[in-house]
Scaffold this active site. Structure first.
Site, PDB file in Angstrom:
ATOM      1  CD  GLU B  28      -2.734   1.608   0.709  1.00  0.00           C
ATOM      2  OE1 GLU B  28      -3.121   0.789  -0.125  1.00  0.00           O
ATOM      3  OE2 GLU B  28      -3.305   2.422   1.005  1.00  0.00           O
ATOM      4  CG  LEU B  57      -5.381   0.002   3.174  1.00  0.00           C
ATOM      5  CD1 LEU B  57      -5.897   1.546   3.547  1.00  0.00           C
ATOM      6  CD2 LEU B  57      -5.030  -0.798   4.350  1.00  0.00           C
ATOM      7  CD  GLU B  59      -2.481  -4.094   6.463  1.00  0.00           C
ATOM      8  OE1 GLU B  59      -3.529  -4.570   6.524  1.00  0.00           O
ATOM      9  OE2 GLU B  59      -2.298  -2.811   6.278  1.00  0.00           O
ATOM     10  CG  ASP B  83       5.015  -1.067  14.550  1.00  0.00           C
ATOM     11  OD1 ASP B  83       3.859  -1.132  15.176  1.00  0.00           O
ATOM     12  OD2 ASP B  83       5.993  -0.391  14.638  1.00  0.00           O
ATOM     13  CG  HIS B 128       1.039   4.352  14.021  1.00  0.00           C
ATOM     14  ND1 HIS B 128      -0.178   4.321  14.331  1.00  0.00           N
ATOM     15  CD2 HIS B 128       1.091   4.719  12.526  1.00  0.00           C
ATOM     16  CE1 HIS B 128      -1.129   4.572  13.156  1.00  0.00           C
ATOM     17  NE2 HIS B 128      -0.338   4.847  12.192  1.00  0.00           N
TER      18      HIS B 128
END
Lengths: 358, 331
Positions: B28, B57, B59, B83, B128
């Site tokens: 992405e 989008l 994962e 992460d 994040h």
């Protein structure tokens, strides 16, 4: 893209009614040739016998587990026959009969369920991915591999087998979306057998049909009577052709039924009644195709007998293979974890070797 | 000319794309935007959308699609952006990426790289800043590496892309903008090998990723205390380089492991166990850990309290029984 071109038929595509007579809900689909239908019949008889034999072997402790696909032979065989040799099949744990129809040997097909290894065949040679146990994860692999083949200019398609329960998983939706965005030559084939272990379809999805799920992703979709082998093969032939021609992925839902329990560890009487099972037994796909072909004089009693004789012989080979004690090398535990064993693995290998005094 | 770690990673991707047609970069925002950290800056413009492209989008979708692409002969390098955003892909990574070679008894392998910007220190909001290394190091079949310097970022990424095994490539976000002189020729194989970043004779600091720089600062500050600190940068978390680590600890007789992730059940526990098992008779003190607190990664204004810093590491070094057991250089 007009929604109309993506919509499935209003009711499941059907060539053959439950009593084996000709039905006319087949829209524009071409009926497969008599030769292919006879081959389909032969493999369905073989598949049914294989399934019964594997279930029996479970009771004898020869298999750790066997998820039966009895009642789904039309889907299983058509999925294999719709593909060419260089196409890829992505099966799940319930799709052993599809592997048999693809030409794999019983020992290869049942390696996973026997507990010998996680995959009993070479995927690159057979173009069959390992039977997938997590739900729907393999649909993304099929989409990715289809995209890879397309980029390489290979004239090949991937077909992923999925159950109704797996359509609730996120990976199923991500796979449909990725495949549609990349126009990957992949066919997602949902065998809606009405139960995800014990959970009925009504509690799985509020959609009128799972086939409708393709539309939201911009994907052509279709639904088919999953116990009508003529219809399933006709629809899958068309879906594979569509994908092969570069027109994008297709979602096909087959309405079918799992006659036996989820596996030998399951008690299906807890969640469905005998009347329902009896009703679906009447819709038996093998019997239906047999009647249809016989009525059209495409299949003689003698040919039917030959099919059953071949199936008996095949069942014997399944028994012979499974009854032979397999020899497993404990040292193979350390193989193929990495391209080269790490120092940690080398040390553990030495420890096990010392324990075994080999 | 100094090069940042982000630029070094960009150069590694470019050189890999140049050297091997099978290498593809996707995820992405990696295309026109060049990645949220600009690691893929300009790559689509220079190599075309065939080689570096944006995906939907999702994962799990990115990793699962990459599995299929790798089965089909490509060498995907995918980006997970942050992460904690990689967790939806966890099943694909642990159930499929890690196991396909083993499941198929070597018939299929998955040479692919999963790039995950990780760890904190950048004032990021929740989800994040996770240090997720142990989830991956605990999974046989994966290689897990993390660079502490820009040069290592280049070398390790080139090695990771060439690796026949799947690699989880953890990029310390806080170090993206740190610059140093980088030679863009590979300085030798970096995978699987820890490296002694600085020699010293009194205590070994074992660090990786974002903590390598902190360990180096600590070594500098420790001089004021009269301690000569050696710093080992693990680089490869799985497999673990016992030889380099134990050789160092046997020289110094003392060791402290430093990482940002929570300590309980953390990577440091593995390092301590291995060092203790292999260096027991050379140790003058128990091997200690300086780790993140056992809490969810805190809000940005509080993160300094969880991140190991020079003072906390020095305090820990001070606990290594210096009074009871005088340090003997070279013991």
């Amino acid at each position: 893209m007009a929604v109309e071109t993506l919509l499935p038929s209003a009711s499941p595509v059907r060539f053959v009614a439950e009593d084996g007579t000709r039905a006319d809900r087949h829209g524009g689909y071409a009926e497969p040739t008599e030769t292919r239908l006879k081959e389909t019949y032969r493999l369905m008889v073989l598949g049914r016998r294989f399934d019964v034999q594997a279930t029996a072997l479970t009771k004898q402790g020869r298999l750790a587990v066997y998820p039966s696909s009895a009642g789904q032979e039309a889907c299983q065989v058509a999925a294999a026959l719709a593909l060419q040799d260089n196409d890829w099949l992505f099966p799940t744990y319930r799709d052993s009969v599809a592997l048999v129809a693809r030409g794999l040997k019983p020992g290869e097909v049942l390696t996973l369920l026997r507990g010998d290894a996680h995959c009993g065949y070479n995927p690159t040679e057979t173009r069959v991915a390992p039977q997938c146990t997590p739900l729907a994860t393999q649909t993304l692999h099929a989409a990715g591999l289809a995209h890879a083949m397309q980029r390489r200019g290979e004239d090949a398609v991937a077909l992923a087998l999925i159950g109704d329960g797996a359509t609730s998983e996120g990976d199923f939706h991500e796979a449909l979306n990725f495949a549609a965005v990349f126009k990957a030559p992949v066919v997602f084939f949902v065998q809606n057998n009405r139960y995800a272990i014990s959970v009925p379809f009504e509690k799985q999805s509020a959609a009128p049909a799972l086939a409708y799920k393709g539309i939201g992703y911009g994907m052509r979709s279709e639904q088919v009577d999953g116990n009508d082998a003529v219809a399933v093969l006709a629809v899958l032939d068309d879906a594979v052709k569509h994908a092969r021609e570069g027109k994008g992925p297709v979602l096909v839902e087959a309405h079918t039924y799992r006659i036996d329990a989820h596996t030998n560890a399951d008690d299906a009487t807890r969640y469905r009644d005998a009347d329902e099972v009896a009703k679906w037994r009447e819709a038996d796909p093998v019997k239906r195709l047999e009647t249809y072909l016989k009525d059209r004089n495409s299949l003689s009693e003698h040919e039917i007998e030959l099919c059953h004789a071949e199936a008996e012989e095949f069942a014997q080979s399944v028994r012979d293979t499974l009854n032979a004690e397999s020899e497993l090398d404990p040292m193979s535990l350390f193989d193929h974890v990495y391209a080269e064993p790490t120092r940690q693995l080398q040390r553990q290998r030495a420890m096990v070797a010392a324990e075994l005094e080999v | 000319m100094t090069t940042t770690m982000a630029q070094a990673l960009n150069a590694a991707l470019r050189d890999a794309l140049k050297d091997d047609d099978r290498v593809l970069v996707f995820g992405e925002d990696v295309g026109a935007l060049g990645g949220v950290f600009r690691v893929t800056d300009g790559i689509t413009a220079d190599f075309g959308e065939d080689r570096c492209f944006d995906t939907p989008l999702a994962e799990s979708g990115i990793v699962g699609f990459a599995v299929g692409m790798a089965m089909g002969g490509f060498r995907p390098v995918v980006e997970m952006q942050f992460d904690a955003f990689a967790y939806p892909a966890f099943e694909q990574i642990t159930s499929h990426v890690a196991k396909l070679r083993n499941r198929t008894r070597g018939a299929l392998s998955l040479p692919m790289v999963i790039r995950i910007p990780y760890a904190g220190g950048i004032g990021g909001v929740e989800h994040h800043c996770d240090s997720s290394e142990v989830y991956y190091t605990h999974t046989p079949g994966l290689r897990v590496v993390t660079p502490g310097t820009a040069q290592d970022a280049y070398d390790l990424l080139r090695d990771a892309i060439d690796s026949p095994d799947p690699v989880v490539f953890l990029e310390p976000k806080a170090r993206y903008w740190s610059g140093e002189e980088v030679g863009f020729t590979r300085s030798g194989p970096a995978m699987d090998k820890a490296v002694v970043r600085k020699t010293g004779k009194d205590v070994t600091l074992i660090a990786y990723g974002p903590m390598v720089a902190t360990a180096m600062e600590t070594a500098e500050a420790a001089k004021d205390e009269g301690w000569d600190v050696e710093v080992v940068d693990l680089r490869s978390l799985s497999p673990f380089d016992d030889e380099t680590v134990t050789a160092s600890v046997r020289r110094t007789g003392r060791a402290v492991v430093v990482h940002e992730a929570a300590g309980f059940g953390g990577y440091g526990a593995e390092v301590v166990a291995r060092v203790t098992e292999q260096c027991f008779h050379q140790l003058h003190a128990p091997v200690l850990r300086v780790t993140g607190l056992d809490i969810p990664y805190p809000a940005p204004k509080l993160e300094r309290h969880t991140l190991p810093d020079v003072d906390r590491i020095l305090d820990t070094i001070a606990r290594l029984q210096w009074a009871d057991t005088p340090v003997v250089a070279g013991a």
